[in-house]
Design an enzyme around this catalytic site. Structure first.
Site, short mmCIF file in Angstrom:
data_model
loop_
_atom_site.label_atom_id
_atom_site.label_comp_id
_atom_site.label_asym_id
_atom_site.label_seq_id
_atom_site.Cartn_x
_atom_site.Cartn_y
_atom_site.Cartn_z
N PHE A 113 0.86 -1.18 0.00
CA PHE A 113 0.00 0.00 0.00
C PHE A 113 0.90 1.24 0.00
CE2 PHE A 113 -2.91 3.13 1.95
CZ PHE A 113 -3.88 3.08 0.96
N ASP A 184 2.33 -6.12 6.80
CA ASP A 184 1.09 -5.33 6.89
C ASP A 184 -0.08 -6.27 6.60
OD1 ASP A 184 -1.14 -3.72 6.42
OD2 ASP A 184 0.02 -2.13 5.46
N TYR A 209 -10.66 -1.36 10.14
CA TYR A 209 -11.88 -0.83 9.51
C TYR A 209 -12.26 -1.57 8.24
CZ TYR A 209 -8.21 2.03 7.24
OH TYR A 209 -7.07 2.47 6.60
N LYS A 210 -11.44 -2.54 7.84
CA LYS A 210 -11.78 -3.33 6.66
C LYS A 210 -12.55 -4.58 7.11
CE LYS A 210 -7.72 -1.60 4.18
NZ LYS A 210 -8.34 -0.82 3.09
N ARG A 356 -12.47 -3.32 -7.75
CA ARG A 356 -12.27 -4.31 -6.68
C ARG A 356 -13.61 -4.76 -6.10
NH1 ARG A 356 -8.14 -2.00 -2.25
NH2 ARG A 356 -9.93 -0.66 -1.84
#
Lengths: 397, 397
Positions: A113, A184, A209-210, A356
């Site tokens: 990321f 990560d 939060y995912k 996505r």
């Protein structure tokens, strides 16, 4: 077996919406609003400052860290919650570099990321003593691990394509070359089984939060392997990581183990939502989640390829080599995604051309997959995306 | 004139409680629970990922930063919200040091909050190139400003005694000596008038959970003077501070001005509480707050000294030289404070012997001050604090 019809009822997803964007922001757990409301009205409102003791606020970063640890193969007392993922990357990388002081190279990949790469370059700019950040293609990482590498810093699941690194094999190779690892888990925690202890990962970080569904901007977490927990020097040495924060000494003395990775005052309102979101995981087998998510994604790929040949699969076809998302490329991917969202099939877009779709069996089943493909086929086959409205870029894509 | 009976009704303070600890954690604004509940149920629950655009989440750190800016004399576009105060101290100090590259000395004082000193020493440990942190007594700061100082880093209001530094005079002297300034406004923002622009402060940071009443662990803020906003290098270079976060470039390019001091994904649930808490300030004159708070504190000092001669005033007697709190020393201060809290007079304790009482006219009036003194006098004069229960130390003091 995990009962996924039951887990679905624990999320407040609007009627008619097929939500395939849990890889960006998980949906609202039904229990979260009440839980946060109680924290605000009962704990903050009634206990006031006493809440730090009587409501257990002060120990939450460790207690909730342990709850996350169970989902990522981390022993109790090795994970702590707080800050944002970017901050946690900074902490992990800064400590890892100091634990390998004779080397000057960080190895990462273009599938990491971007914020992780930005944080690394910001840290190197501060250190200003010959460090280098080497960024290779994901498929070249293994070959690039050499005895010059201080730290291998990777995101396990590629945020664009969903491609999954072999954490165990890469960590083994890194260790054999004398390098440390920073993993990560942004797209791993809650999406796939992770075994940090088994893989002998050195540092790991992630967000909640995912796939952990704790709300926009929810706190992050950091893991430090027990072998380094008492020796890693915290670069961000805030008072909550101090050995005795309420002694108010003038000098810093790092707290025991993972406590030293705490920085400032913990975000109690946000942690109430996180704690409620984690309740959902109590009865869930991550192996069941993995099997179900691969089956859903396989079905999605098969049906999309059959009905929408103009889309190009960007994710590994082999489910075992993917995380929990599937991406398709199209030059007009942005406008297509806007058209899908307008029709309540919610995925997202990553520049330049990637659409996505995330598949978490907690609230997505076969019916939702097939309904989504119907809409995608309609939008593609009837060029419903081809309007000025859908091409207009929003601030957040 | 600010109507302080009206502001009091905007806080949910339990009946019978005299809350004198807003300097540690502000009480619950009545509107906060509903506001956070709406954010969770309506924005997150219904908009899901679209909330970043349609609910304006992405721009909140700047928008709310501007609301705080109005309370601290900062122009629009110079303050941004996020992270914790310790993180913001790190950012400010790291940038300030680089803007003064030929010098190696940070000057601070023993009245600075320990976390600021810890963060500084953590940063210096990472930089590892001869930097030194010089910590003098508060009254010696002015004399210690010399042409070897790179950065003067102070908390304006001493967290223990309430002693107020002269920000304007010290900044002027620092600038004359070629040093930059980092001001911590933890005990200033919402407590006293602050004029960052007028004082020509270079960097400032603060928290929002004390006098701004945004809840436990609420987000912090950072100010960068316009003259440095486009040149300061962010050490914590996360994606939200990138020039174009959603381009997902591999290389970092700092965003314009204060945007570069953003780091990770903003904490939206916590910011809803902060936004609600700031509504209270819309109709309030900070000058009125200051006058009323000095009058309340003067009354408190006079009455406590008259009725409890065994307590020793630790704060400046001159209201203009104090922030919005008053501290008294007693060797058994910890137990005395526990006895007060058990009787619903809530202040707090700071080791080794300091009892702190905050006076904010937003929800404290003369009646509360006199009621508190009655309880303090009863506890002191009848040694009601002298029990094993009150001596037992809690995790958080």
């Amino acid at each position: 077996m995990t009962d996924f019809t039951r887990t679905k009822s624990r999320f407040a997803i609007p009627d008619g919406v097929v939500y395939l964007d849990g890889n960006s922001l998980g949906p609202l757990p039904v229990a979260a609003a009440d839980r946060v409301g109680r924290m605000i009205s009962e704990e903050w409102g009634k206990h006031l400052i006493k809440g730090w003791n009587v409501a257990g606020w002060m120990t939450q970063p460790r207690r909730i860290g342990d709850r996350i640890g169970r989902l990522i193969g981390a022993a109790a007392g090795t994970v702590v919650v707080g800050d944002t993922l970017s901050i946690k990357v900074y902490q992990a990388l800064a400590s890892a570099l100091e634990l390998n002081p004779s080397r000057r190279m960080i190895l990462s990949d273009t599938g990491n990321f971007p914020s992780d790469l930005y944080i690394a370059s910001g840290l190197l700019g501060s250190l200003d003593r010959g460090y280098e950040l080497k960024v290779v293609a994901p498929e070249d990482v293994e070959a690039a691990i050499s005895e010059t590498i201080a730290v291998l810093m990777l995101t396990e699941v590629d945020y664009r394509t969903g491609r999954l690194h072999d954490m165990s094999a890469l960590t083994r190779k890194a260790h054999a070359a004398g390098a440390l690892t920073v993993w990560d888990l942004a797209h791993s925690a809650g999406a796939i089984p992770v075994d940090l202890a088994g893989a002998e990962a050195d540092f790991a970080v992630g967000c909640t939060y995912k796939y952990l569904n704790a709300g926009p901007g929810a706190p992050a977490f950091i893991y430090v392997a027990p072998k380094y927990a008492d020796t890693a020097r915290p670069a961000l040495s805030g008072w909550m990581g101090h050995h005795a924060p309420f002694a108010f000494d003038l000098d810093y003395r790092a707290g025991p183990g993972i406590e030293r990775m705490r920085v400032g005052t913990p975000p109690i309102i946000a942690m109430a939502a996180l704690d409620a979101a984690l309740d959902i995981w109590d009865d869930i087998s991550m192996t069941d989640v993995r099997h179900a998510s691969i089956a859903l994604a396989d079905l999605f790929i098969r049906e999309v390829e059959r009905r929408c040949p103009e889309l190009t699969l960007a994710s590994p076809r082999d489910g075992k080599r993917r995380g929990s998302q599937v991406s398709f490329r199209h030059p007009d991917g942005y406008a297509i995604m806007q058209a899908l969202i307008a029709r309540n099939v919610i995925g997202d877009f990553r520049a330049p051309d990637m659409m996505r779709f995330g598949f978490t069996p907690l609230y997505i089943g076969e019916a939702e997959v097939l309904a989504a493909v119907d809409v995608i086929a309609d939008v593609l086959n009837n060029r419903r995306w081809d309007t000025a409205d859908y091409r207009k870029k929003a601030l957040v894509t």
